[in-house]
Design a protein around this motif. Structure first.
Motif, short mmCIF file in Angstrom:
data_model
loop_
_atom_site.label_atom_id
_atom_site.label_comp_id
_atom_site.label_asym_id
_atom_site.label_seq_id
_atom_site.Cartn_x
_atom_site.Cartn_y
_atom_site.Cartn_z
N ASP A 58 31.19 51.21 17.38
CA ASP A 58 31.38 51.48 18.81
C ASP A 58 30.03 51.65 19.51
O ASP A 58 29.79 51.06 20.57
CB ASP A 58 32.25 52.73 18.99
N THR A 62 29.90 46.48 18.79
CA THR A 62 30.31 45.36 17.95
C THR A 62 31.63 45.71 17.27
O THR A 62 32.11 46.82 17.38
CB THR A 62 29.21 45.05 16.90
N ASN A 63 32.19 44.73 16.57
CA ASN A 63 33.42 45.04 15.84
C ASN A 63 33.09 45.36 14.39
O ASN A 63 32.03 45.01 13.88
CB ASN A 63 34.45 43.91 15.97
#
Length: 76
Positions: A58, A62-63
């Protein structure tokens, strides 16, 4: 093999942080931990929880998949 994957995640976290020009101090503050504790995450010395991994993703905008992709770390 597991140790390699832990190091790959740590490498991906560091690479993403550097791409964003964030300091370790900045991420540590966002995660409410010391800079020393954060450094140990990037070095792969500290086992991190899934919750902490989500927090890092977070902050790095990004994931999670990008951080845990061990093939990406091989290319770096």
């Amino acid at each position: 093999m597991l140790n390699y994957k832990v190091k790959a995640v740590a490498t991906n976290i560091r690479s993403k942080r550097e791409q964003l020009n964030y300091t370790q101090e900045y991420l540590a503050a966002k995660l409410n931990i010391s800079q020393n504790a954060y450094s140990k995450i990037e070095l792969g010395y500290t086992k991190i929880t899934v919750e902490r991994l989500f927090q890092i993703a977070d902050v790095l905008e990004t994931n999670l998949t990008e951080l845990i992709n061990s093939e990406k770390a091989e290319a770096a």
